[in-house]
Scaffold this motif. Sequence first.
Motif, mmCIF file in Angstrom:
data_model
loop_
_atom_site.group_PDB
_atom_site.id
_atom_site.type_symbol
_atom_site.label_atom_id
_atom_site.label_comp_id
_atom_site.label_asym_id
_atom_site.label_seq_id
_atom_site.Cartn_x
_atom_site.Cartn_y
_atom_site.Cartn_z
ATOM 1 N N VAL A 169 1.026 -1.242 0.386
ATOM 2 C CA VAL A 169 -0.307 -0.156 -0.171
ATOM 3 C C VAL A 169 0.768 1.187 0.044
ATOM 4 N N LEU A 170 1.898 0.868 0.826
ATOM 5 C CA LEU A 170 3.167 2.310 0.565
ATOM 6 C C LEU A 170 3.834 2.441 -0.160
ATOM 7 N N ASP A 171 3.881 1.077 -0.835
ATOM 8 C CA ASP A 171 4.641 1.346 -2.141
ATOM 9 C C ASP A 171 6.194 1.579 -1.777
ATOM 10 N N VAL A 172 6.903 0.682 -0.729
ATOM 11 C CA VAL A 172 8.353 0.342 -0.015
ATOM 12 C C VAL A 172 8.264 -1.170 -0.174
ATOM 13 N N PRO A 173 9.597 -1.192 -0.289
ATOM 14 C CA PRO A 173 10.498 -2.389 -0.840
ATOM 15 C C PRO A 173 9.816 -3.260 0.964
ATOM 16 N N HIS A 174 10.476 -4.693 0.755
ATOM 17 C CA HIS A 174 10.240 -5.379 1.853
ATOM 18 C C HIS A 174 11.965 -5.682 2.516
ATOM 19 N N SER A 175 11.648 -5.298 2.453
ATOM 20 C CA SER A 175 13.871 -5.340 2.444
ATOM 21 C C SER A 175 14.053 -6.773 3.496
ATOM 22 N N GLY A 176 13.484 -6.639 4.227
ATOM 23 C CA GLY A 176 13.959 -8.001 5.553
ATOM 24 C C GLY A 176 13.754 -7.146 6.441
ATOM 25 N N PRO A 177 15.377 -7.446 7.528
ATOM 26 C CA PRO A 177 16.269 -7.321 8.672
ATOM 27 C C PRO A 177 16.304 -5.308 8.742
ATOM 28 N N VAL A 178 15.890 -5.297 9.325
ATOM 29 C CA VAL A 178 16.045 -3.455 9.748
ATOM 30 C C VAL A 178 17.568 -3.788 9.854
ATOM 31 N N VAL A 179 18.317 -2.396 9.327
ATOM 32 C CA VAL A 179 19.302 -2.138 9.141
ATOM 33 C C VAL A 179 19.945 -2.076 10.553
ATOM 34 N N SER A 180 21.008 -2.196 10.734
ATOM 35 C CA SER A 180 21.645 -2.645 12.265
ATOM 36 C C SER A 180 21.760 -0.786 13.142
ATOM 37 N N PHE A 181 22.169 0.428 12.043
ATOM 38 C CA PHE A 181 22.464 1.295 12.936
ATOM 39 C C PHE A 181 21.168 2.138 13.019
ATOM 40 N N LEU A 182 20.096 1.816 12.310
ATOM 41 C CA LEU A 182 18.918 3.121 12.337
ATOM 42 C C LEU A 182 18.251 2.715 13.859
ATOM 43 N N PRO A 183 17.890 1.577 14.738
ATOM 44 C CA PRO A 183 17.438 2.309 15.977
ATOM 45 C C PRO A 183 17.921 3.383 16.712
ATOM 46 N N VAL A 184 20.071 4.105 16.148
ATOM 47 C CA VAL A 184 20.327 4.786 17.025
ATOM 48 C C VAL A 184 20.413 5.950 16.704
ATOM 49 N N ILE A 185 20.047 6.125 15.214
ATOM 50 C CA ILE A 185 19.878 7.460 14.188
ATOM 51 C C ILE A 185 18.768 7.401 14.843
#
Length: 127
Positions: free
Chosen positions: A35-51
């Motif tokens: 619906v949001l037209d975003v890729p289903h990329s699997g696991p979230v990038v590891s640095f993302l929670p820190v950012i």
Amino acid sequence: MPVIPVKAAVGFLLSVGASLGLVVAVFQGGRLADVLDVPHSGPVVSFLPVILTGVLSGQVMDYEVFLASGVHEEWAHTGRARRPVVDGARHSVRVVTRPSASAEVEAEVEVEAEAGAEGGTEAGAGI
């Protein structure tokens, strides 16, 4: 008990939980990805929670500073207790609810996403 720091901490925790929950649900779990037209990329990038934690911390604390300073200014002018809370919150809400800080950060992240930087789309959605 100091109300403003406790309220700021609770607001920060709720913001981080909602942001990370959205990112994980959409990008890792694939919910609403079509619906949001975003890729289903699997696991979230590891640095993302820190950012996300750093950016959201700044936004929540800015909100509390604007709110508390508005209340203090009104109290300094009137010397009363109840009215400054209402007036200070009313005058601060224009600054606080403007999405300019979020829009600016999200625009920067989206530029990185368009350039192919890893985790850019997820960061933009989280912010």
